[in-house]
Motif scaffolding. Structure first.
Motif, short mmCIF file in Angstrom:
data_model
loop_
_atom_site.label_atom_id
_atom_site.label_comp_id
_atom_site.label_asym_id
_atom_site.label_seq_id
_atom_site.Cartn_x
_atom_site.Cartn_y
_atom_site.Cartn_z
N LEU A 13 0.83 -1.20 0.00
CA LEU A 13 0.00 0.00 0.00
C LEU A 13 0.87 1.26 0.00
CD1 LEU A 13 -2.85 -0.91 2.52
CD2 LEU A 13 -2.97 -0.86 0.02
N ALA A 14 2.02 1.19 0.64
CA ALA A 14 2.93 2.34 0.70
C ALA A 14 3.43 2.76 -0.69
CB ALA A 14 4.12 2.04 1.61
N ASP A 15 3.32 1.86 -1.67
CA ASP A 15 3.73 2.19 -3.04
C ASP A 15 2.56 2.62 -3.91
OD1 ASP A 15 6.43 1.51 -2.60
OD2 ASP A 15 6.01 -0.60 -2.95
N MET A 16 1.36 2.55 -3.37
CA MET A 16 0.17 2.90 -4.14
C MET A 16 -0.30 4.30 -3.79
SD MET A 16 -1.85 -0.73 -3.88
CE MET A 16 -3.08 -0.27 -5.08
N LEU A 17 -1.18 4.84 -4.62
CA LEU A 17 -1.73 6.18 -4.39
C LEU A 17 -2.96 6.07 -3.50
CD1 LEU A 17 -1.62 9.19 -5.03
CD2 LEU A 17 -3.05 8.73 -7.02
N GLU A 18 -2.90 6.71 -2.37
CA GLU A 18 -4.02 6.75 -1.43
C GLU A 18 -4.91 7.95 -1.76
OE1 GLU A 18 -0.80 9.27 -0.04
OE2 GLU A 18 -0.77 7.16 -0.53
N LYS A 31 5.93 4.60 3.41
CA LYS A 31 7.30 4.16 3.16
C LYS A 31 8.13 4.17 4.45
CE LYS A 31 8.60 2.85 -0.13
NZ LYS A 31 8.54 1.44 -0.55
N GLY A 32 7.52 3.71 5.55
CA GLY A 32 8.23 3.56 6.81
C GLY A 32 8.32 4.80 7.67
N LYS A 33 7.63 5.87 7.29
CA LYS A 33 7.66 7.11 8.08
C LYS A 33 6.32 7.31 8.79
CE LYS A 33 11.79 8.18 6.96
NZ LYS A 33 12.83 8.00 7.96
N LEU A 34 6.38 7.84 10.02
CA LEU A 34 5.18 8.02 10.83
C LEU A 34 4.26 9.13 10.32
CD1 LEU A 34 6.77 7.75 14.38
CD2 LEU A 34 5.12 6.16 13.36
N GLY A 35 4.82 10.19 9.75
CA GLY A 35 4.01 11.35 9.38
C GLY A 35 4.00 12.38 10.49
N ILE A 44 8.72 4.34 11.44
CA ILE A 44 7.83 3.33 11.99
C ILE A 44 8.71 2.17 12.47
CG2 ILE A 44 5.98 1.68 11.52
CD1 ILE A 44 5.07 3.56 9.24
N LYS A 45 8.56 1.83 13.74
CA LYS A 45 9.32 0.72 14.30
C LYS A 45 8.35 -0.14 15.12
CE LYS A 45 13.59 1.32 16.01
NZ LYS A 45 14.65 1.62 17.01
N PHE A 46 8.37 -1.43 14.90
CA PHE A 46 7.47 -2.35 15.61
C PHE A 46 8.29 -3.52 16.14
CE2 PHE A 46 4.43 -5.92 15.70
CZ PHE A 46 3.55 -5.40 16.64
N GLN A 47 8.23 -3.72 17.44
CA GLN A 47 8.98 -4.77 18.13
C GLN A 47 10.46 -4.71 17.76
OE1 GLN A 47 6.76 -8.38 17.30
NE2 GLN A 47 5.39 -7.97 19.01
N GLY A 48 11.00 -3.49 17.73
CA GLY A 48 12.42 -3.29 17.47
C GLY A 48 12.83 -3.31 16.02
N GLN A 49 11.91 -3.57 15.10
CA GLN A 49 12.24 -3.66 13.68
C GLN A 49 11.65 -2.47 12.91
OE1 GLN A 49 14.12 -6.30 12.34
NE2 GLN A 49 14.41 -6.72 14.51
N ASN A 53 8.01 -0.57 4.56
CA ASN A 53 6.83 -0.49 3.69
C ASN A 53 5.57 -0.15 4.48
OD1 ASN A 53 8.01 -1.24 1.10
ND2 ASN A 53 8.50 -3.13 2.16
N GLY A 54 5.75 0.33 5.70
CA GLY A 54 4.61 0.63 6.55
C GLY A 54 3.94 1.94 6.20
N ILE A 55 2.67 2.04 6.55
CA ILE A 55 1.92 3.29 6.47
C ILE A 55 1.49 3.66 7.89
CG2 ILE A 55 1.16 2.93 4.09
CD1 ILE A 55 -1.59 2.11 5.16
#
Length: 98
Positions: A13-18, A31-35, A44-49, A53-55
């Motif tokens: 989804l991070a590569d698609m147009l919202e 693309k891994g940024k919180l905004g 964006i970090k989840f459980q240390g990773q 590709n996160g939104i």
């Protein structure tokens, strides 16, 4: 034709147009940024990773955030995961249950 996840082309989804995006605070992150910035960090970090590709959408104090995508029937499977980003600052814990 045999279904093998490892051979399937992945589209994030991070590569698609919202569209029709609504957030409560900050901006829509992709693309891994919180905004928005959390104590000098916007990844964006989840459980240390890191989640490259996160939104991310920060909701308002009462309500929800949204983002829409046009998938146009071109995909056979939709898989997602969700969570609250890690934070190292105790004052930045969620004030309400997710």
């Amino acid at each position: 034709l045999e279904w093998v996840d490892a051979r399937m082309e992945k589209v994030y989804l991070a590569d698609m147009l919202e569209f029709d995006v609504k957030v409560g605070w900050g901006n829509f992150g992709k693309k891994g940024k919180l905004g928005y910035d959390v104590v000098g960090n916007s990844d964006i970090k989840f459980q240390g990773q890191l989640c490259p590709n996160g939104i991310s959408m920060h909701p308002p104090s009462r309500g929800h955030s949204t983002a829409k995508y046009r998938l146009d029937g071109q995909f056979k499977l939709f898989v997602s995961e969700f969570g609250l980003t890690d934070t190292e600052h105790a004052g930045w814990r969620p004030a309400t249950p997710a």
